[in-house]
Scaffold this active site. Structure first.
Site, PDB file in Angstrom:
ATOM      1  N   LYS A 121     -49.157  28.505   8.158  1.00 30.06           N
ATOM      2  CA  LYS A 121     -48.326  27.368   8.556  1.00 30.06           C
ATOM      3  C   LYS A 121     -47.208  27.099   7.560  1.00 30.06           C
ATOM      4  O   LYS A 121     -46.049  26.919   7.939  1.00 30.06           O
ATOM      5  CB  LYS A 121     -49.185  26.105   8.692  1.00 30.06           C
ATOM      6  CG  LYS A 121     -50.223  26.139   9.784  1.00 30.06           C
ATOM      7  CD  LYS A 121     -50.949  24.820   9.894  1.00 30.06           C
ATOM      8  CE  LYS A 121     -51.873  24.536   8.732  1.00 30.06           C
ATOM      9  NZ  LYS A 121     -53.020  25.436   8.650  1.00 30.06           N
ATOM     10  N   THR A 122     -47.569  27.035   6.283  1.00 33.31           N
ATOM     11  CA  THR A 122     -46.583  26.686   5.266  1.00 33.31           C
ATOM     12  C   THR A 122     -45.464  27.719   5.207  1.00 33.31           C
ATOM     13  O   THR A 122     -44.275  27.371   5.152  1.00 33.31           O
ATOM     14  CB  THR A 122     -47.257  26.543   3.889  1.00 33.31           C
ATOM     15  OG1 THR A 122     -48.210  25.478   3.948  1.00 33.31           O
ATOM     16  CG2 THR A 122     -46.238  26.242   2.796  1.00 33.31           C
ATOM     17  N   GLU A 165     -45.001  21.109   9.447  1.00 36.04           N
ATOM     18  CA  GLU A 165     -46.301  21.776   9.419  1.00 36.04           C
ATOM     19  C   GLU A 165     -47.314  20.871  10.112  1.00 36.04           C
ATOM     20  O   GLU A 165     -47.376  19.670   9.827  1.00 36.04           O
ATOM     21  CB  GLU A 165     -46.689  22.035   7.969  1.00 36.04           C
ATOM     22  CG  GLU A 165     -47.921  22.873   7.785  1.00 36.04           C
ATOM     23  CD  GLU A 165     -48.111  23.309   6.341  1.00 36.04           C
ATOM     24  OE1 GLU A 165     -49.275  23.460   5.928  1.00 36.04           O
ATOM     25  OE2 GLU A 165     -47.103  23.495   5.631  1.00 36.04           O
TER      26      GLU A 165
END
Length: 464
Positions: A121-122, A165
Site C-alpha cells: 500500500k505505502t 493509503e
C-alpha cells in the site's frame, strides 16, 4: 477541491501524533489552517517537522496536554482506552474521532484514489503521489511512510485528486468512498482483528462496495486472494473493474519485467499497445505495484505515456528497501517487511541486486499474534537469506502471549535449512553483524518495529 477544514477539526488534538498515519492527517489539517496539537510517547524527527508547521506537539501522555478549546480528539486503533488524554476528552465531552474518519472528512469533495491490500500500500500510494505531482496535477496525499524527509508522508495540494493509503488492519478503510480503489492483494493477516480469511474477504468486499457509482476497481490478476475478491465483486452494479498483472487475460498485462540492478524496466500491453517504462526501485513486486499505480492514474484521467514516464521519478520511500549507506564495502538496506509474503519478496529483490555478495538479515518479528499465526512461514522466508539474526518480538500495541517467542521463527528457519541465530541483546547487533559481513555483502534490517534504528549503528561499526 475545497481546502476547507471540517468544523470539528478546527482545533484537533491527536493522541499519538508522531505515527505515520496520524502525522499525515495532522499535517494536512495544519496546511489547511487548522490549529493542530497532539502528543506522542517520544521525541522524533516527525514531531520536529510538525512543529515547523506550527503544530503543538507534547511528549508523553497527560490529561493536561488536552487544550480547553480542543474541538476533537483524534485517535487510532492503537490508542489504549486508559490513555489519560482520551479519558479527559470523554470526561469533558470532547468528540473522539477515529483517524480514518478524520481522513475521510479531508477527502470529502475530492477525486479520491484509495490504495488497499495486505502488502504494497505505502509503495503504491507513494508512486501515485510522486507521479501525479510530476505531471503537475498537484494532488493531496496521505501515505503510511515518508517519501524522503521527515513529514513528507502527506501534503495538501491545490488539485482535485486525493491519494490515500487505505488500511484494512482494523476495517477502517470501510470509511472511504473513493472514485478509484486499488486492491493489490488479499491475504490473512491482522489476527487480532480477523479470525479467518473469509472475514478478510468480507472486509475487502465492503471496501470495494464503497467505491462511488461509476468508479473503478484496479485489482491484481495474479494474486490468488485478489482473484477471488474479483470473482465476488464482479456483479456489483456501477463498478468498472480493471485487472492488472502477468496473467494472460489481464486488462493491463505485464509482458516483461527486466531487472537492472536496483531498477527494473517494465513493458505492459495497454489497450492493444506496448508501453515500456522504468521503475527506479528493485524487485518484481515493486514493478507490479507501479503497474497498478499506472492503471489507477489512467482511471483518474492522467495520460498513459506521460504517467508511465513520471512513475520513473519515484525512487523509494523510507523503510521500503531503503539504502541506509555503505561502509567497508557493505551496503545496509532497511526493509519494513514483516509478513512472510513481504519478507520473501524483498529478499528475492535484494538477492537479484546482490551481484555475488551474500544477503545478511537482521529480522525483528512484529506482534505476538502475527508470530503465533505466521511464525513458521516467516522462518521459511528467512531461508532465502545467507544468514540471519532474529531479535525478540516487537510488541507494538500487544501484550505478550504465553509461549510465543522468536523461537517459533528460528526453529522453522533451521528446519528449512537456514543459517539463523537468536540475538536478544539489541546493543550487541552492530558488532555481531560487523563480524559477519564481508565486502560485497548486503545487510538487510527487516521488520515493522524499531529494528530500523540499527542500520546507522551497523554502518558506524562497519566503518570503525
Amino acid at each position: 477541491m475545497s481546502p476547507s477544514v471540517p468544523p470539528t477539526m478546527d482545533r484537533p488534538h491527536f493522541i499519538g501524533i508522531g505515527g505515520a498515519g496520524m502525522s499525515g492527517i495532522a499535517k494536512i489539517l495544519a496546511q489547511r489552517g487548522a490549529h493542530v496539537a497532539g502528543s506522542d510517547s517520544r521525541e522524533s524527527e516527525t514531531a520536529a517537522a510538525l512543529r515547523a508547521l506550527g503544530v503543538t506537539v507534547h511528549i508523553g501522555h497527560d490529561a493536561a496536554h488536552l487544550a480547553r478549546d480542543a474541538t476533537a480528539v483524534v485517535v487510532s486503533s492503537a490508542i489504549r482506552q486508559e490513555n489519560p488524554e482520551l479519558a479527559a476528552a470523554r470526561e469533558r465531552g470532547v468528540p473522539v474521532v477515529h483517524r480514518s474518519d478524520a481522513l475521510a472528512a479531508l477527502m470529502e469533495g475530492a477525486r479520491a484514489i484509495a490504495v488497499a491490500g495486505t502488502h504494497g500500500k505505502t509503495t503504491t500510494t507513494s508512486m501515485l503521489a510522486v507521479a501525479l505531482t510530476a505531471l503537475g496535477m498537484e494532488p493531496s496525499y496521505a501515505i503510511g511512510g515518508d517519501l524522503d524527509a521527515p513529514g513528507s508522508n502527506a501534503h495538501h495540494g491545490a488539485g482535485e485528486v486525493f491519494v490515500a493509503e487505505a488500511d484494512e488492519s482494523d476495517r477502517s478503510f470501510h470509511t472511504y468512498a473513493p472514485e478509484v480503489a486499488i486492491v493489490l492483494n488479499v491475504e490473512l493477516d491482522h489476527h487480532a482483528n480477523y479470525a479467518s480469511i473469509e472475514e478478510i474477504y468480507e472486509s475487502f468486499e465492503t471496501f470495494v462496495g464503497k467505491v462511488r457509482p461509476g468508479g473503478t476497481l484496479v485489482v491484481s490478476a495474479d494474486q490468488p486472494g485478489a482473484v477471488e475478491l474479483t470473482s465476488r465483486v464482479r456483479d456489483m452494479g456501477g463498478l468498472r473493474i480493471v485487472t492488472v498483472g502477468e496473467a494472460e487475460g489481464a486488462d493491463v498485462r505485464v509482458v516483461k519485467i527486466n531487472p537492472r540492478g536496483l531498477t527494473s524496466e517494465v513493458t505492459v500491453l495497454l489497450e492493444g499497445r506496448m508501453l515500456t517504462f522504468t521503475v527506479s526501485v528493485p524487485g518484481r513486486h515493486y514493478a507490479l505495484n507501479a503497474v497498478a499505480a499506472l492503471a489507477a492514474g489512467i482511471a483518474i484521467g492522467a495520460p498513459a505515456r506521460n504517467l508511465a514516464s513520471a512513475l520513473g521519478k519515484y525512487t523509494g520511500v523510507k523503510r521500503r528497501l531503503q539504502l541506509k549507506g555503505e561502509a567497508a564495502g557493505v551496503q545496509v538496506i532497511d526493509s519494513y517487511a514483516h509478513h512472510p509474503t513481504e519478507m520473501a519478496a524483498d529478499l528475492e529483490a535484494i538477492r537479484g541486486a546482490a551481484e555475488g555478495g551474500r544477503v545478511l538479515v537482521v529480522f525483528q518479528p512484529h506482534l505476538f499474534s502475527r508470530t503465533r499465526e505466521l511464525g513458521v512461514e516467516m522462518g521459511g522466508a528467512l531461508a532465502l537469506a545467507d544468514a540471519s539474526l532474529v531479535l525478540d518480538i516487537y510488541p507494538a500495541r500487544e501484550d505478550p502471549i504465553p509461549g510465543v517467542t522468536s523461537a517459533v521463527i528460528i526453529d522453522a528457519a533451521r528446519a528449512a535449512g537456514a543459517d539463523v541465530s537468536a540475538e536478544s541483546d539489541r546493543q550487541a547487533v552492530p558488532a555481531v553483524v560487523a563480524g559477519m559481513a564481508k565486502p560485497g555483502d548486503l545487510v538487510l534490517t527487516m521488520g515493522a518495529g524499531d529494528v530500523t534504528d540499527l542500520g546507522p549503528l551497523i554502518l558506524a561499526r562497519l566503518g570503525s
